[in-house]
Write a protein that holds these residues in place. Structure first.
Motif, short mmCIF file in Angstrom:
data_model
loop_
_atom_site.label_atom_id
_atom_site.label_comp_id
_atom_site.label_asym_id
_atom_site.label_seq_id
_atom_site.Cartn_x
_atom_site.Cartn_y
_atom_site.Cartn_z
N GLU A 9 0.53 4.23 -2.76
CA GLU A 9 0.23 5.61 -2.37
C GLU A 9 1.36 6.56 -2.75
N ASP A 13 -0.17 10.42 1.71
CA ASP A 13 -0.89 10.33 2.99
C ASP A 13 -0.69 8.91 3.52
N TRP A 14 0.31 8.74 4.38
CA TRP A 14 0.63 7.39 4.87
C TRP A 14 -0.40 6.87 5.84
N ASP A 15 -1.19 7.77 6.45
CA ASP A 15 -2.18 7.31 7.45
C ASP A 15 -3.20 6.38 6.82
N LYS A 16 -3.51 6.61 5.56
CA LYS A 16 -4.53 5.74 4.96
C LYS A 16 -3.95 4.40 4.51
N THR A 17 -2.62 4.24 4.59
CA THR A 17 -2.03 2.96 4.18
C THR A 17 -1.70 2.07 5.38
N THR A 18 -1.89 2.58 6.61
CA THR A 18 -1.43 1.83 7.77
C THR A 18 -2.53 1.02 8.43
N GLU A 19 -3.71 0.99 7.83
CA GLU A 19 -4.77 0.15 8.40
C GLU A 19 -4.50 -1.31 8.04
N ASP A 77 0.81 -1.22 0.00
CA ASP A 77 0.00 0.00 0.00
C ASP A 77 0.85 1.27 0.00
N ASP A 78 1.97 1.24 0.72
CA ASP A 78 2.81 2.44 0.77
C ASP A 78 3.35 2.78 -0.62
#
Length: 268
Positions: free
Chosen positions: A249, A261-267, A245-246
């Motif tokens: 993104e 926006d790394w926050d949306k890849t850390t789920e 995902d990283d």
């Protein structure tokens, strides 16, 4: 993992202080009256905090700091008994392995001298920044001992002859020499230490956290392989990284000329 999920709720850290802000976990050694010598309580608290940092995806960087004039004087040979309510982890690794297997950036913020077993933390962290006045010392030979455990990390960051001389004679080196020999990244003026570490921690915390972890794990694993083994292993890892995902993104953000926006890849 979820069955044994670690929590900080209700825990009272006695030999260390713990702080979490902006995706950065700070562990501050807090026995200044004992030169921050590592007793059983401090070791257990360190192990617990590092295990918690590994578990929590929101923690992207760890900073190890210390109170007082000495960063850490190594193991506490006096073995005073003290209690703490921090749970003891079963099968807890040696702190060297805990640091190397965290697979997240770890910065040692060195505000004073580093002695003996404290070199375990410095040589196995990804980064170390020290004040110019700090001294580094492996005095074991003068006590009839030898820094056995320290060698594994030390000789992965210092040139062999420099490291051998360092442990064979038990003489201190200054921060400039420690920087030349790769034991620390850099030495700074005392009044610059806070900002330098803070800026580095923020920068590292702003970068792709999933890829950072994946990359550091690959670095650690290839470190013990021969070149001919490492190359095919790393080839497989780069293929997996592109699928992550990283990477998706990061590439999208690059093409769209925006910040990722790394926050949306850390789920999970």
């Amino acid at each position: 993992m979820s069955m044994n999920k670690l929590s900080l709720d209700g825990l009272v850290f006695q030999a260390t202080k713990i702080d979490i802000s902006n995706n950065i976990l700070s562990i501050t050694l807090n026995r200044p009256e004992k030169k921050n010598a590592i007793n059983n309580v401090m070791m257990n608290e360190l192990n617990y905090a590092l295990a918690y940092a590994k578990q929590e995806r929101s923690i992207r960087v760890v900073v190890i700091a210390a109170e007082g004039d000495i960063f850490c004087a190594g193991a506490d040979l006096r073995r005073e008994e003290s209690e703490s309510n921090i749970p003891k982890l079963e099968n807890a690794d040696d702190v060297s392995l805990a640091l190397r297997h965290l697979y997240k950036p770890v910065i040692c913020k060195i505000q004073g001298s580093v002695l003996a077993g404290a070199l375990l933390m410095v040589s196995n962290s990804t980064h170390a920044i020290a004040i110019k006045e700090a001294k580094f010392l492996a005095p074991e030979i003068k006590r009839g001992l030898w820094p056995f455990m320290v060698m594994a990390g030390l000789f992965r960051v210092m040139p062999r002859r420099a490291g051998l001389d360092f442990v064979m004679r038990g003489q201190p080196i200054n921060a400039k020499k420690a920087e030349e020999w790769g034991l620390i990244n850099e030495s700074v003026n005392k009044d610059e230490l806070d900002s330098r570490v803070s800026n580095l921690a923020s920068e590292l915390a702003s970068l792709a956290p999933g890829t950072m972890q994946f990359g550091l794990e690959a670095y650690e694993k290839q470190d013990s392989m021969s070149f001919d083994e490492a190359l095919p292993y790393l080839q497989k890892q780069i293929a997996k990284c592109f699928e992550g995902d990283d990477a998706k993104e990061g590439i999208s953000a690059f093409l769209e000329k925006r910040e990722p926006d790394w926050d949306k890849t850390t789920e999970e």
